[in-house]
Design an enzyme around this catalytic site. Structure first.
Site, PDB file in Angstrom:
ATOM      1  N   ALA A  70      -1.399   1.601  -3.344  1.00  0.00           N
ATOM      2  CA  ALA A  70       0.162   0.541  -3.899  1.00  0.00           C
ATOM      3  C   ALA A  70       0.363   0.576  -1.783  1.00  0.00           C
ATOM      4  CB  ALA A  70       1.144   0.925  -4.204  1.00  0.00           C
ATOM      5  N   ASP A  71       1.148  -0.568  -1.549  1.00  0.00           N
ATOM      6  CA  ASP A  71       1.418  -0.058  -0.035  1.00  0.00           C
ATOM      7  C   ASP A  71       2.399  -2.147   0.616  1.00  0.00           C
ATOM      8  OD1 ASP A  71       0.626   0.340   3.264  1.00  0.00           O
ATOM      9  OD2 ASP A  71       0.474  -1.712   3.651  1.00  0.00           O
ATOM     10  N   THR A  72       2.977  -1.277   0.838  1.00  0.00           N
ATOM     11  CA  THR A  72       4.221  -2.374   1.106  1.00  0.00           C
ATOM     12  C   THR A  72       4.047  -2.790   2.435  1.00  0.00           C
ATOM     13  OG1 THR A  72       5.311  -0.882  -0.548  1.00  0.00           O
ATOM     14  CG2 THR A  72       6.489  -2.283   0.645  1.00  0.00           C
TER      15      THR A  72
END
Length: 212
Positions: free
Chosen positions: A78-80
């Site tokens: 995941a990456d934000t």
């Protein structure tokens, strides 16, 4: 009955692990995936979030297999990314960066994109991109100075952590709160369940644990 697949979380983030734990999921392995997060020339925020989620998952999968485990595992990356319009805000590492982020966010709306990638043992790649819209109140000089002094912004995308003090700045949020923290739980649960991971297994014991 087929055995459950192991789960590898491609992150060392305590926030993402805590979010998984919140819905009863305990990954068998934590494999930090340190990748270059520099945006490509002209890259849009949503594209960056998904590309980095893919890259983190692939990197963790390679590291795990090189170390001799995880061949039959699902890998979650995941990456934000926080953005004002097309402008991608950094993960603030200095007070100057954090101050510039707060100045941009003050009194206006911005978007938070979280990309999700699940790699399966068969080589399939499942993806989701979750967009959340947030509006901050107009911040006074005193509020900005106090927040900067807290150092809570350090290492946070956009220079803030919504699960902390910065919650006091949020006028409106439309989308996934957990996605802003770092892992959109509804979408994560759907992706994992769709690949045979027993997302609901530990829920059966919650009434006993809570004393109900």
């Amino acid at each position: 009955m087929a055995s459950r697949p192991d789960l590898i979380l491609a992150s060392a983030s305590p926030r993402r692990l805590a979010l998984l734990n919140q819905i009863g999921i305990e990954p068998e392995h934590l494999v930090p995936a340190h990748v270059d997060e520099t945006p490509e020339k002209g890259e849009l925020p949503r594209k960056l979030a998904q590309r980095l989620a893919d890259l983190k998952a692939l990197t963790a999968q390679h590291k795990a297999r090189s170390a001799g485990f995880g061949v039959g595992a699902l890998v979650l990356g995941a990456d934000t990314v926080v953005a004002v319009g097309r402008r991608i805000l950094p993960k603030a590492e200095t007070m100057q960066e954090a101050s510039e982020c707060l100045s941009l966010l003050s009194g206006r709306a911005h978007r938070v994109y979280t990309g999700l990638t699940v790699l399966t043992p068969s080589g399939a790649r499942r993806q989701r991109l979750v967009e959340t819209r947030i509006r901050f109140k107009r911040l006074s000089s005193r509020e900005m100075e106090a927040y900067l002094a807290s150092a809570e912004w350090r290492g946070k995308a956009g220079g803030y952590a919504i699960q902390g003090i910065a919650a006091a700045f949020v006028v409106k949020l439309s989308g996934s709160y957990s996605g802003v923290v770092g892992l959109p739980l509804m979408e994560t649960a759907q992706l994992l369940a769709g690949e045979g991971y027993p997302v609901h297994f530990n829920w059966l014991n919650q009434s006993t644990l809570s004393g109900v």
